[in-house]
Design an enzyme around this catalytic site. Structure first.
Site, PDB file in Angstrom:
ATOM      1  N   ASP A   1       1.155  51.793 -12.675  1.00 38.36           N
ATOM      2  CA  ASP A   1       2.312  51.129 -12.892  1.00 38.36           C
ATOM      3  C   ASP A   1       2.547  49.997 -13.478  1.00 38.36           C
ATOM      4  O   ASP A   1       1.537  48.745 -12.858  1.00 38.36           O
ATOM      5  CB  ASP A   1       3.360  51.009 -12.914  1.00 38.36           C
ATOM      6  CG  ASP A   1       4.195  51.733 -10.422  1.00 38.36           C
ATOM      7  OD1 ASP A   1       3.103  50.498 -10.973  1.00 38.36           O
ATOM      8  OD2 ASP A   1       4.561  52.424 -10.437  1.00 38.36           O
TER       9      ASP A   1
ATOM     10  N   ASP B   1      14.234  56.554  -2.594  1.00 39.14           N
ATOM     11  CA  ASP B   1      14.426  57.822  -3.805  1.00 39.14           C
ATOM     12  C   ASP B   1      13.537  59.068  -3.227  1.00 39.14           C
ATOM     13  O   ASP B   1      13.793  59.561  -4.792  1.00 39.14           O
ATOM     14  CB  ASP B   1      15.769  57.408  -5.389  1.00 39.14           C
ATOM     15  CG  ASP B   1      13.950  56.622  -6.328  1.00 39.14           C
ATOM     16  OD1 ASP B   1      13.123  56.750  -5.933  1.00 39.14           O
ATOM     17  OD2 ASP B   1      14.231  56.626  -6.818  1.00 39.14           O
TER      18      ASP B   1
ATOM     19  N   HIS C   1      10.437  58.326  -5.365  1.00 36.74           N
ATOM     20  CA  HIS C   1       9.197  58.304  -6.666  1.00 36.74           C
ATOM     21  C   HIS C   1       8.452  57.614  -5.888  1.00 36.74           C
ATOM     22  O   HIS C   1       7.885  56.932  -4.947  1.00 36.74           O
ATOM     23  CB  HIS C   1      10.309  56.935  -7.366  1.00 36.74           C
ATOM     24  CG  HIS C   1      10.071  55.332  -7.075  1.00 36.74           C
ATOM     25  ND1 HIS C   1      10.955  54.803  -7.259  1.00 36.74           N
ATOM     26  CD2 HIS C   1       9.076  54.568  -6.438  1.00 36.74           C
ATOM     27  CE1 HIS C   1      10.827  53.049  -6.793  1.00 36.74           C
ATOM     28  NE2 HIS C   1       9.703  53.455  -6.371  1.00 36.74           N
TER      29      HIS C   1
ATOM     30  N   GLU D   1      10.663  59.098 -11.159  1.00 38.66           N
ATOM     31  CA  GLU D   1      12.038  58.546 -10.259  1.00 38.66           C
ATOM     32  C   GLU D   1      12.135  60.083 -10.514  1.00 38.66           C
ATOM     33  O   GLU D   1      11.963  61.020 -10.891  1.00 38.66           O
ATOM     34  CB  GLU D   1      13.228  58.357 -11.339  1.00 38.66           C
ATOM     35  CG  GLU D   1      12.943  57.071 -11.825  1.00 38.66           C
ATOM     36  CD  GLU D   1      13.130  56.141 -10.327  1.00 38.66           C
ATOM     37  OE1 GLU D   1      12.877  56.073  -9.198  1.00 38.66           O
ATOM     38  OE2 GLU D   1      13.257  54.277 -10.726  1.00 38.66           O
TER      39      GLU D   1
HETATM   40  C1  F6R Z   1       4.033  49.839  -7.092  1.00 42.25           C
HETATM   41  C2  F6R Z   1       4.826  51.493  -6.934  1.00 42.25           C
HETATM   42  C3  F6R Z   1       5.640  52.264  -6.424  1.00 42.25           C
HETATM   43  C4  F6R Z   1       6.523  51.785  -4.645  1.00 42.25           C
HETATM   44  C5  F6R Z   1       7.491  51.744  -4.203  1.00 42.25           C
HETATM   45  C6  F6R Z   1       7.485  51.269  -3.224  1.00 42.25           C
HETATM   46  O1  F6R Z   1       3.192  50.342  -7.960  1.00 42.25           O
HETATM   47  O2  F6R Z   1       4.451  52.734  -7.791  1.00 42.25           O
HETATM   48  O3  F6R Z   1       5.877  53.967  -6.267  1.00 42.25           O
HETATM   49  O4  F6R Z   1       4.651  52.095  -3.989  1.00 42.25           O
HETATM   50  O5  F6R Z   1       8.384  51.057  -5.088  1.00 42.25           O
HETATM   51  O6  F6R Z   1       7.583  49.740  -2.992  1.00 42.25           O
HETATM   52  P1  F6R Z   1       7.698  49.311  -1.458  1.00 42.25           P
HETATM   53  O7  F6R Z   1       5.613  49.101  -1.256  1.00 42.25           O
HETATM   54  O8  F6R Z   1       7.482  47.413  -2.200  1.00 42.25           O
HETATM   55  O9  F6R Z   1       8.305  49.454  -0.600  1.00 42.25           O
END
Ligand code: F6R
Length: 237
Positions: free
Chosen positions: A66, A132, A134, A139
């Protein structure tokens, strides 16, 4: 799903072994990468193994999950910038083999899936999880059939990511993300969650129903998914 519970240090080592196995078997593998805090230990480990000659990325191709909409790759909070600084500049991958969705040309987001297919499909996808549920920036409510698309970030996700910006107002409101189907098409998945703040959502993902309300719950259906958890993230299982 195969669940492995260990320390963050050991998880970085074990997850890195999956890359050694894959790249030694298939040097031109296609790797799906993630950003955020979770993969940093693994990325340091991959750089270390690469420097020690245990694996090479010279024929590999990468596709990141992403990117924030509106940020170009020179922006310090863009995911392209993150990947360059935290991984690509420390390993022997040719920069032209690395792909991150464009945050500025979002009109043709779905073409990212075509590029992945043209490269042969993702062999190994790395994933973290949001509070959440994701994965990528998919989401709750995102259809399981989705491909790479523009998403509206929830207030919870913007708040969680505000720690990287000077204020929450600077956190973009949209992102481009591989879809749920794009992610599930990967042949192998390495999923990592660390910390107590992930324990509740990990319980829902693993012990709850498969539902679009907890996007990561779909991983229960993936035929080759390893879930690496530290003791805190696994504490409610
Ligand atoms: C990032 C992504 C997100 C993260 C998630 C956890 O490329 O796709 O799904 O993996 O938000 O983020 P952290 O590792 O910062 O807790």
């Amino acid at each position: 799903m195969k669940i492995i519970i260990d320390t963050p240090e050991k998880i970085a080592e074990l997850a890195a072994e999956r890359y050694v196995e894959l790249l030694n078997r298939k040097p031109n593998a296609v790797l799906g990468y993630a950003t955020g805090s979770t993969p940093l230990g693994l990325y340091a480990q991959l750089a270390k193994l690469n420097a020690a000659g245990k694996l090479t990325f010279k024929d590999a191709t990468t596709f990141n999950l992403d990117e924030y909409a509106g940020l170009d790759g020179t922006h310090e909070q863009s995911y392209r910038y993150f990947m360059n600084k935290n991984l690509f500049e420390h390993i022997d991958i040719p920069m032209e083999n690395t792909h991150v969705p464009s945050g500025t040309d979002t009109a043709h987001a779905g073409d990212y899936d075509k590029a992945i297919a043209a490269a042969g499909g993702v062999d190994l996808q790395l994933l973290g999880i949001g509070h959440d549920g994701h994965i990528g920036f998919n989401e709750p409510g995102t259809p399981f059939g989705s491909i790479t698309h523009v998403v509206d970030l929830t207030p919870m996700t913007r708040e969680a990511n505000a720690r990287f910006f000077t204020s929450i107002d600077e956190v973009p409101t949209q992102a481009v993300s591989m879809g749920m189907k794009t992610i599930m098409n990967a042949r192998q998945i390495v999923f990592i969650a660390l910390g107590k703040d992930k324990a509740e959502i990990i319980k829902k993902m693993i012990d709850g129903d498969v539902t679009t309300e907890v996007p990561a719950s779909i991983l229960q259906l993936h035929p080759n998914c390893e879930v690496f958890l530290d003791h805190d993230a696994a504490s409610l299982l």
